[in-house]
Motif scaffolding. Structure first.
Motif, PDB file in Angstrom:
ATOM      1  N   ARG A  57       0.831  -1.224   0.000  1.00 27.04           N
ATOM      2  CA  ARG A  57       0.000   0.000   0.000  1.00 27.04           C
ATOM      3  C   ARG A  57       0.856   1.261   0.000  1.00 27.04           C
ATOM      4  N   LEU A 106       2.092   1.893  -3.454  1.00 27.65           N
ATOM      5  CA  LEU A 106       1.072   2.514  -4.309  1.00 27.65           C
ATOM      6  C   LEU A 106       0.975   4.012  -4.049  1.00 27.65           C
ATOM      7  N   GLN A 107       1.062   4.404  -2.789  1.00 26.81           N
ATOM      8  CA  GLN A 107       0.967   5.830  -2.459  1.00 26.81           C
ATOM      9  C   GLN A 107       2.141   6.612  -3.040  1.00 26.81           C
ATOM     10  N   ASN A 167       1.662   7.029  -6.731  1.00 28.17           N
ATOM     11  CA  ASN A 167       0.671   8.070  -7.041  1.00 28.17           C
ATOM     12  C   ASN A 167       1.275   9.466  -6.905  1.00 28.17           C
ATOM     13  N   TYR A 188      -4.687  13.684  -5.747  1.00 24.96           N
ATOM     14  CA  TYR A 188      -4.068  12.543  -5.037  1.00 24.96           C
ATOM     15  C   TYR A 188      -5.127  11.586  -4.493  1.00 24.96           C
ATOM     16  N   CYS A 216      -5.577   7.549  -5.292  1.00 25.44           N
ATOM     17  CA  CYS A 216      -5.567   6.541  -4.196  1.00 25.44           C
ATOM     18  C   CYS A 216      -6.852   5.722  -4.172  1.00 25.44           C
ATOM     19  N   ASP A 217      -7.983   6.352  -4.460  1.00 24.30           N
ATOM     20  CA  ASP A 217      -9.270   5.611  -4.476  1.00 24.30           C
ATOM     21  C   ASP A 217      -9.284   4.577  -5.598  1.00 24.30           C
ATOM     22  N   ASP A 237      -6.791   2.853  -6.601  1.00 25.20           N
ATOM     23  CA  ASP A 237      -5.882   1.761  -6.262  1.00 25.20           C
ATOM     24  C   ASP A 237      -6.528   0.702  -5.351  1.00 25.20           C
ATOM     25  N   TRP A 238      -7.440   1.062  -4.523  1.00 20.32           N
ATOM     26  CA  TRP A 238      -8.005   0.117  -3.548  1.00 20.32           C
ATOM     27  C   TRP A 238      -9.071  -0.669  -4.212  1.00 20.32           C
TER      28      TRP A 238
END
Length: 196
Positions: free
Chosen positions: A167, A170-171, A174, A188, A192-193, A195-196
């Motif tokens: 995680r 991923l951040q 981004n 941002y 991030c939304d 990716d989940w």
């Protein structure tokens, strides 16, 4: 005075009475009474099964068998420790003073028959201890102390750490994409939304 008087012309004469066939009848006379002895030729009769003798034993129940085995173990059987058990069960230790002990359970636990010592020298006792739930738990605890990286807790923490690292990666990706494309930092949350 005993007087034997065979009936018929010889002892092997067959006399038929009802459905029974007699080999011979012998009359024994005592002073005052007469006893008649009859020998039955049942082995020559078809479909005839003689009744069991009165002294026939009744069938043993499971409880009788267990009681007899306990008595045999207590009074007759001599049980002793066999050294080959030490090579078969690596955790087994023997001392003439305390008997058999479990090195794993002694290192982890404070109570139990194989911690204080067991003098029931039977292989079934050793196998029963090896399969017991307390021994299985103590083996896992002992192995976790020897190599913490292979314990269940270490694997759970490692899996949790891998998820956190993924995680976090991923951040960072981004943030790098926002700066590379000259996008505002308000985008941002949208990255991030997705990716989940």
């Amino acid at each position: 005075m005993i007087n034997f008087q065979p009936m018929g012309e010889s002892n092997t004469d067959l006399i038929q009475y009802g459905r029974l066939v007699f080999l011979h009848i012998v009359v024994v006379e005592f002073t005052g009474f007469t006893l008649i002895y009859v020998e039955i030729m049942d082995r020559f009769l078809l479909n005839y099964h003689p009744p069991p003798p009165p002294s026939a034993k009744r069938a043993k129940t499971e409880e009788d068998k267990r009681k007899q085995q306990r008595q045999y173990d207590k009074e007759v059987r001599v049980c002793e420790y066999l050294p080959k058990w030490g090579t078969e069960f690596l955790w087994l230790r023997f001392s003439a003073k305390t008997g058999m002990t479990c090195s794993i359970c002694s290192a982890v636990d404070e109570m139990g028959p194989f911690v204080a010592g067991c003098k029931n020298y039977k292989k079934s006792t050793i196998i029963g201890h090896e399969k017991s739930e307390s021994h299985q738990v103590n083996v896992k605890t002992y192995n976790a102390k020897l190599d913490p990286s292979k314990s269940d807790m270490a694997r759970a923490v490692g899996a949790q750490n891998k998820l956190q690292i993924y995680r976090l990666g991923l951040q960072f990706r981004n943030v790098h994409a926002l700066s590379k494309k000259d996008r505002p930092y308000t985008d941002y949350a949208m990255f991030c939304d997705s990716d989940w």
